[in-house]
Design a protein around this motif. Structure first.
Motif, mmCIF file in Angstrom:
data_model
loop_
_atom_site.group_PDB
_atom_site.id
_atom_site.type_symbol
_atom_site.label_atom_id
_atom_site.label_comp_id
_atom_site.label_asym_id
_atom_site.label_seq_id
_atom_site.Cartn_x
_atom_site.Cartn_y
_atom_site.Cartn_z
ATOM 1 N N GLN A 190 -41.061 22.263 -35.835
ATOM 2 C CA GLN A 190 -41.423 22.199 -37.263
ATOM 3 C C GLN A 190 -42.907 22.523 -37.454
ATOM 4 O O GLN A 190 -43.281 23.243 -38.392
ATOM 5 C CB GLN A 190 -41.106 20.811 -37.811
ATOM 6 C CG GLN A 190 -39.616 20.513 -37.857
ATOM 7 C CD GLN A 190 -39.339 19.098 -38.321
ATOM 8 O OE1 GLN A 190 -40.252 18.347 -38.644
ATOM 9 N NE2 GLN A 190 -38.065 18.731 -38.359
ATOM 10 N N ILE A 191 -43.723 21.992 -36.565
ATOM 11 C CA ILE A 191 -45.163 22.287 -36.644
ATOM 12 C C ILE A 191 -45.394 23.776 -36.443
ATOM 13 O O ILE A 191 -46.207 24.410 -37.136
ATOM 14 C CB ILE A 191 -45.932 21.456 -35.594
ATOM 15 C CG1 ILE A 191 -45.993 19.984 -36.019
ATOM 16 C CG2 ILE A 191 -47.347 22.001 -35.395
ATOM 17 C CD1 ILE A 191 -46.597 19.063 -34.987
ATOM 18 N N GLY A 192 -44.663 24.371 -35.484
ATOM 19 C CA GLY A 192 -44.802 25.796 -35.239
ATOM 20 C C GLY A 192 -44.454 26.624 -36.457
ATOM 21 O O GLY A 192 -45.186 27.548 -36.840
ATOM 22 N N LYS A 193 -43.330 26.291 -37.110
ATOM 23 C CA LYS A 193 -42.926 27.034 -38.307
ATOM 24 C C LYS A 193 -43.977 26.930 -39.401
ATOM 25 O O LYS A 193 -44.301 27.910 -40.074
ATOM 26 C CB LYS A 193 -41.585 26.493 -38.823
ATOM 27 C CG LYS A 193 -40.393 26.910 -37.985
ATOM 28 C CD LYS A 193 -39.117 26.348 -38.576
ATOM 29 C CE LYS A 193 -37.906 26.744 -37.738
ATOM 30 N NZ LYS A 193 -36.657 26.181 -38.282
ATOM 31 N N LEU A 194 -44.477 25.729 -39.573
ATOM 32 C CA LEU A 194 -45.459 25.529 -40.635
ATOM 33 C C LEU A 194 -46.766 26.248 -40.319
ATOM 34 O O LEU A 194 -47.469 26.723 -41.214
ATOM 35 C CB LEU A 194 -45.706 24.021 -40.801
ATOM 36 C CG LEU A 194 -46.233 23.528 -42.137
ATOM 37 C CD1 LEU A 194 -45.333 23.983 -43.270
ATOM 38 C CD2 LEU A 194 -46.333 22.002 -42.123
#
Length: 1395
Positions: free
Chosen positions: A483-487
């Motif tokens: 999720q952090i990567g996507k954001l």
């Protein structure tokens, strides 16, 4: 002229027609008639009244003329000649429409059609304006035929204004509330604008909405965006959140964008490539208002595609990519496609700037622009010609602007497009980090406030980041990381800013956050580095806690994060390293914490003073042993990360500047930076600066190649003299260079002459050392004053500073320990049934390889140490010149070598102690081991007080190693005799010249060494108690740290340990509430001290004490060399000014007494010479007399006191000074006063008189705690104890005043050591002594009553008067009454008579 006359006549006609006088009217008529020859009739008919014309005869009848005019006007103005309604002339208009609607694909041209239209107009009387309107209508329906209708309209020859009005009426027709302007109308308006058939200014006023409405709408959008952002940051109940979302969805459904004719026209202009008019319209609107509409943005993107296509195909298409070809615009008025990078500046950059963040609508164009930038940067970097490079600089600035205003904002609006992020990194990585960080700063701090859409995106990103961080734990790192990567693909700056703010508050987030960052792109990692630096440089955050004594926790958290992140992920380090360098340049050392963490994590080099003995031992080995056993954590997989760190330092030339800045900043912390800071914080900053220097220097030494290191580190004289580097740091940086050079030279010599014999190898190694170190020996001469080299040779100085523990000893135990660990690991792997076979095999191979490496390293180090020791053995004879005195030599050695290095690092502390021992073992001429150890132990107060916390630990380690050696010698006579018995370091003659050590009488025997060792323990106790009693934070903390470090070897004597225990217990009580850190230290030491109590021994076991034999007179003990006729032994001198003395060994054999007397008299002479050099005025003739009298005196005393005990001898030895081996002897007083005038006393007074002008020192000793329960009872008789004087420090000589030195001796009895005084007695000092002695006795816990002190003058002294008080022959008599506390609150009284 006729026209003017006609005008005049017209005016006169009107005026005269109004007058009543008829004759005036007649005159006017006559005038006009006369002028008919000048003015044409036609002109007069236009301007004069019909009646006037009739009177002039120009017309026949006025009435008929008027009727004719009316008929003509009616025909002209009111009778229809042309038809503008289709129904009025339907045939003509039908033919017109047919003509315009025919197939245009053949050879039909606009010129032929125009001729037909003209025929139709003439034949059917069609209205030309209506015809033009119909042409526009047909054009609107057939808008794809621009090439036909535009020339047709252009040839129709109508006025531009008329055409513009017609278009305006068409637009107004569609401005109804629910009206929608057709795109075809926009297209024909755009085409007419492009071909300049109408003016934009004329058409713009017909379009809606008004500009003021557009500005208001834009402001409203910004306000709404900010409100949405505010809502997202507010804490809301979940039900309220769902309601808000539902309302937003309904509003989106209901809202229908109003018809904006200006934007429609703009879109049409962009579609046909008319950038000039499109730019004019966009300039009328707020920034990015037009492109915020998707249709406009897409149209502009399409135009950009067409322009950059040729250049992109030529320069930027990746290998293997094909793509679809795009057809260029047909219009000649459109922008020309770009063929080179210079063409981009014609309009592409401007268009991109107008497009702004809305390039996100077209990722393909985004990629094209990025690839063009990448291609340009490669050309720019490869260009060598300066003129071309200067021209390309403007293009470089344009690309930077595009990156700032277009690419990064557009990336923020793209959802999770990791490919675009990586593509952009391919472009950005070609910029230096300064440019990149500038772009990231603009992106993070300014871009998000300029666009309403980005304001919303920022708020949504923060909201999502909060959601993820609330749920992030060690267990869910993987899903949270995704999720952090996507954001992060779209808005990394906002995400990282929030994550870092959380880490600054909660440091337990560091590990899960670091693990969750593995899904980031390369660009995201670079942005993370920038965000970390920005967080570190935040001026609003204080880097100290509110108490101003410790570094803030947020800074410590960020430093830990830096180390972990930069080690695990391939992030460029240059920016962070430059930031630390800049901070050091600015005199700020807080941020060195970051460098310390980065080096520790990336290179695996730990810096801690809390090392165990095993770790410290491992640190003296090779690199492999250090990695395996020298650190707390297992160092694994640091090869790649340390290589990255090394490359960053070398590429940006930061290695040496960082070292020099840290070395200089150590003093800057104290004198510049630490002006207003708390002393505790200054100490911590100094330690941090020093530790980081040691750590960083260690990293460079182990990772840089020989060539890189030598190329970057200048010679030691340049470092010190030009770059102002402190000497210890300069040698620390140069040391690896010398080692590298010597080994390289050694290998070179081995290859040149092939010989395998060990002897040949050693000679080659020595030759290599001489070649490499010779320039160093010359260089160090400039570091100190010439006087220094009178005692120390530069060779010795350079040898001391260039060697390490690796060169002196092989840690066999450490190697064996690590090898055994690996064997146990292999065994455990074999027994592990769950481990897969392939993994087992790999692990076993790893352990076996490590084991072989360690054994090979041990063998290599053993050979190296043997070569170094052989080299030192050959060099030692030339180390110490000792042109002045041995004492001076030791002073310089300690001052310039031992003390600076022993506090440099823990391993250096051990090195210093081992080096002293090595110099002793090598039997180095002119090196007095006894004096060296004595100077180290005698007074540690000043050294301890001036140390920082970490320096105290290192100094404690140094003392611990020194005490270990002393304890080993003290514990066993055989060891002492083997290692010290016949060594020049234990000679008791401290002459400057060399001594062969052949005379046994000049060696310190074992028992006297035990006395000296006890004295050192006592000195340590005195210094420790003094520091503990000062109440100063630094003194107490440092001495507790030192005491904890030396606990294995001190205290060994029970009563000294009890005294320390009492004082430490008192510290615990006093500091419990005031200073908790001191309380913790004291409690820790107290507990360990109690555990060591079982290893302590009573004083009489520590050194042999015998009861002295009483003399013939009862109640009298003569304690000193005079009683036995044998030489006294003094302990080594303590720190202070230069002093010379002798420690003479007691010999029981009477056969050797004469030789000993000669030696002692020689020593006396040498001491007098030293005193003369220090300012004494005693002539040489007097020295000879002293020598002869001393010899006689000793013979007489020897005959009178044949039965003196060894304890008495020891007492006499311990109480004397080095300067005068046969100085004043101290005795307990005899009961009979007549015996004071004995011949022996008179002889003694003569000797005392001769040596009166020698220097004596003052010293204040601290006694053991009087409340110690385990002391033995004090004898009432003075003979029950022994009177000793502890060796004082030297003070300045005041021979010119003729002051007399008299020492009042300490009384040792019942385990108590009491030093009453050591004064320079004058007449005034006699009375003052009584008060001083009383105070000192009470300070030591004794109740003391001292009667009046009266000088006993003989007749000759009375006759000469008070001025002779300065002579030595003045006897003093007083009685001491000492009360020793006992159990039950009782006191035992002892009376001592002293004469």
């Amino acid at each position: 002229m006729p026209s003017i006359l006609a005008d005049v006549f017209c005016i006169l006609d009107i005026e005269t027609g109004c007058l009543e006088e008829k004759h005036k009217r007649d005159h006017f008529t006559q005038l006009v008639g006369t002028c008919l020859i000048c003015v044409p009739d036609g002109m007069l008919k236009e301007r004069l009244d019909p009646e006037t014309l009739e009177s002039l005869g120009l017309i026949k009848q006025a009435q008929q003329f008027n009727q004719k005019i009316v008929k003509i006007k009616t025909k002209l103005f009111y009778k229809q000649q042309k038809f503008n309604l289709l129904r009025e002339e339907n045939e003509g208009y039908a033919k017109l429409i047919t003509e315009l609607g025919q197939d245009l694909s053949g050879n039909l041209t606009s010129h032929l059609v125009l001729e037909n239209i003209k025929s139709l107009i003439g034949c059917f009387n069609l209205d030309p304006n209506r015809v033009l309107d119909i042409i526009l209508e047909v054009y609107e329906c057939r808008s794809e035929h621009d090439e036909f209708f535009i020339p047709l309209i252009k040839s129709y020859m109508c006025e531009h204004q008329t055409l513009c009005h017609m278009l305006g009426f068409k637009f107004k027709f569609h401005q109804e509330p629910n009206g929608e302007t057709p795109s075809s109308l926009y297209h024909i308006a755009a085409a007419l604008l492009q071909h300049n058939l109408i003016a934009l200014e004329d058409l713009y006023v017909h379009l809606l909405p008004l500009d003021s409405s557009i500005v208001e709408e834009h402001k409203r959008e910004i306000l709404e965006a900010k409100q949405i952002a505010r809502k997202l940051t507010m804490v809301l109940v979940p039900s309220e959140k769902t309601e808000d979302k539902e309302k937003e969805k309904e509003e989106e459904k209901n809202e229908k964008p109003p018809d904006n004719q200006k934007l429609g026209l703009l879109e049409a202009l962009l579609r046909i490539g008319d950038w000039q008019h499109a730019q004019s319209i966009m300039d009328q609107m707020p920034a990015f208002y037009a492109t915020s509409h998707k249709a406009i943005a897409i149209a502009l993107c399409q135009l950009l595609h067409l322009i950059v296509e040729p250049l992109y195909r030529r320069a930027a298409v990746p290998k293997g990519a094909k793509g679809s070809l795009m057809m260029p615009l047909w219009s000649k008025q459109a922008l020309r496609p770009a063929e080179s990078f210079d063409d981009l500046s014609r309009g592409v950059f401007t268009m991109l700037c107008y497009l702004g963040p809305h390039l996100s609508h077209d990722p393909i164009l985004f990629a094209k622009i990025v690839r063009l930038g990448k291609s340009f940067m490669k050309e720019f970097q490869s260009e060598s010609r300066q003129d071309t490079k200067d021209r390309m600089d403007s293009l470089l600035s344009c690309f930077l602007s595009i990156a700032d205003q277009v690419l990064l904002p557009s990336l923020s609006l793209m959802e999770c497009n990791a490919c675009m992020s990586e593509e952009l990194w391919g472009f950005f990585k070609l910029f230096p980090y300064q440019h990149r960080y500038r772009l990231y700063g603009q992106w993070k701090n300014e871009t998000y406030g300029n666009h309403p859409l980005l304001v919303k995106i920022k708020a949504q990103t923060v909201d999502r980041a909060k959601y993820i961080m609330k749920r992030l734990t060690k267990e869910n790192v993987k899903p949270s990381g995704r999720q952090i990567g996507k954001l992060s693909h779209s808005n990394p700056t906002i995400l990282f800013d929030y994550i870092l703010s959380q880490i600054q508050w909660y440091d337990n987030l560091i590990t899960p956050v670091v693990d969750s960052l593995k899904y980031l792109t390369s660009l995201n990692y670079d942005v993370l580095a920038y965000c970390i630096i920005e967080a570190l440089a935040n001026p609003e955050k204080e880097k100290m806690k509110h108490d101003d004594t410790t570094i803030s926790s947020w800074l410590q958290s960020l430093a830990s994060l830096c180390g972990a992140v930069f080690r695990k992920y391939p992030i460029e380090l240059a920016g962070l390293l430059q930031y630390v360098t800049n901070q050091l340049k600015a005199g700020k050392s807080f941020d060195l914490l970051i460098l310390k963490e980065v080096v520790q994590k990336m290179a695996g080099i730990e810096i801690t003073d809390e090392m165990t003995v095993e770790q410290l031992e491992a640190m003296t080995g090779g690199e492999q042993l250090k990695a395996e056993g020298g650190y707390f954590g297992q160092i694994r997989n640091t090869k790649k990360s340390s290589q990255r760190l090394k490359d960053a330092l070398l590429d940006h030339e930061l290695a040496l500047p960082l070292c020099l800045l840290m070395a200089q900043q150590r003093n800057g912390v104290v004198f510049s930076e630490g002006g207003e800071k708390h002393l505790k914080l200054v100490g911590k900053l100094y330690d941090q600066c020093h530790d980081t220097l040691v750590q960083f220097g260690g990293f460079l030494a182990s990772n840089l190649s020989t060539e890189d290191y030598i190329k970057r580190v200048p010679s030691v004289d340049v470092l010190c003299n030009q770059l102002h580097t402190p000497h210890d740091a300069a040698f620390f940086l140069s040391r690896p260079m010398y080692a590298h050079q010597i080994l390289s030279k050694y290998d070179e010599l081995k290859k040149a002459e092939k010989g395998n014999r060990q002897q040949q190898k050693v000679h080659k190694y020595i030759a290599a050392c001489e070649q490499i170190m010779a320039p160093v020996h010359e260089a160090v001469v400039s570091l100190h004053l010439p006087k220094v080299w009178d005692d120390l040779r530069p060779q010795f100085y350079a040898t001391f500073w260039s060697l390490t523990m690796y060169d002196l000893a092989v840690p066999h135990n450490a190697y064996d320990r690590e090898v055994n660990k690996l064997k146990m690991q292999i065994k455990a792997i074999d027994e592990n049934t769950e481990m897969p076979l392939n993994k087992k095999k790999k692990e076993k191979e790893r352990c076996t390889a490590l084991q072989d490496k360690l054994q090979e390293e041990e063998k290599k180090q053993l050979e190296h140490v043997q070569r170094v020791l052989h080299r030192l053995k050959l060099e030692k004879d030339n180390w110490l010149l000792a042109k002045s005195t041995k004492n001076e030599t030791i002073t310089k050695f300690l001052q310039l070598c031992i003390f600076p290095r022993c506090v440099f690092s823990a391993i250096d502390a051990v090195y210093c102690a081992r080096f002293v021992e090595l110099v002793h073992q090598q039997k180095t001429p002119n090196f007095c081991t006894l004096l060296c150890y004595d100077r180290v132990f005698s007074d540690i107060i000043y050294t301890v007080a001036s140390c920082t916390e970490n320096e105290s630990r290192r100094y404690g380690r140094f003392l611990c190693c020194m005490l270990e050696t002393v304890t080993r010698w003290h514990s066993d006579r055989a060891v002492y005799e083997k290692e010290c018995g016949n060594y020049p370091g234990f000679l008791t003659i401290f002459r400057a010249s060399g001594f062969d050590g052949g005379n046994k009488a000049d060696q310190l025997d074992y028992e006297n060494f035990r006395h000296v060792a006890h004295k050192w323990h006592y000195k340590l106790t005195k210094a420790s108690v003094h520091c503990l009693e000062t109440g100063e934070y630094t003194h107490i903390r440092n001495i507790l740290i030192v005491l904890t470090k030396i606990l294995p070897w001190y205290p060994k004597v029970l009563n000294l340990g009890q005294a320390l225990e009492c004082r430490v217990h008192k510290i615990c009580q006093e500091e419990k509430e005031k200073r908790p850190d001191l309380y913790a230290l004291a409690m820790g030491y107290s507990g360990q001290l109690k555990g060591r109590k079982v290893h302590m021994v009573p004083e009489n076991e520590f050194h042999h004490k015998e009861q002295p034999v009483r003399s013939a007179t009862p109640g009298t003990l003569q304690n000193g060399p005079g009683n036995t006729g044998k030489p006294a032994v003094t302990a080594a001198a303590s720190t202070g000014k230069a002093e010379e003395g002798a420690v003479e060994d007691s010999d029981k054999s009477k056969d050797k007494s004469q030789a000993v007397q000669k030696t002692a008299s020689k020593n006396s002479t040498a001491a007098n010479k030293v005193n003369n050099s220090n300012g004494s005025s005693t002539p040489n003739s007097k020295e000879k007399e002293d020598k002869e009298k001393t010899t006689k005196e000793k013979k007489e005393k020897k005959d009178k006191n044949p039965g003196s005990t060894p304890e008495a001898k020891a007492g006499g030895k311990d109480k004397q000074k080095e300067e005068k081996p046969t100085d004043s002897k101290e005795k307990t007083p005899k009961a009979d006063k007549d015996k004071r005038k004995d011949d022996k006393k008179e002889e003694k007074s003569k000797i005392d008189g001769k040596t009166a002008e020698k220097e004596w020192s003052k010293e204040r000793d601290v006694s053991n705690d009087s409340k110690t329960k385990e002391g033995s009872k004090v004898e009432k008789s003075a003979g029950a104890g022994s009177m000793k004087s502890l060796v004082p420090r030297s003070e300045g000589v005041e021979s010119e005043r003729g002051k007399t030195a008299l020492t009042l001796f300490a009384y040792t009895g019942a385990g108590h050591i009491i030093r009453i005084s050591s004064k320079k007695w004058t007449a005034a000092g006699v009375s003052a002594s009584r008060t001083t002695t009383h105070r000192r006795m009470q300070d030591m816990g004794f109740s003391c009553r001292i009667p009046c002190v009266k000088p006993l003058l003989n007749n000759r002294q009375r006759q000469n008067g008070p001025k002779l008080c300065s002579l030595m022959k003045i006897n003093f008599a007083f009685t001491l009454e000492i009360r020793v506390p006992e159990s039950g609150g009782r006191e035992k009284r002892h009376t001592i008579h002293v004469a």
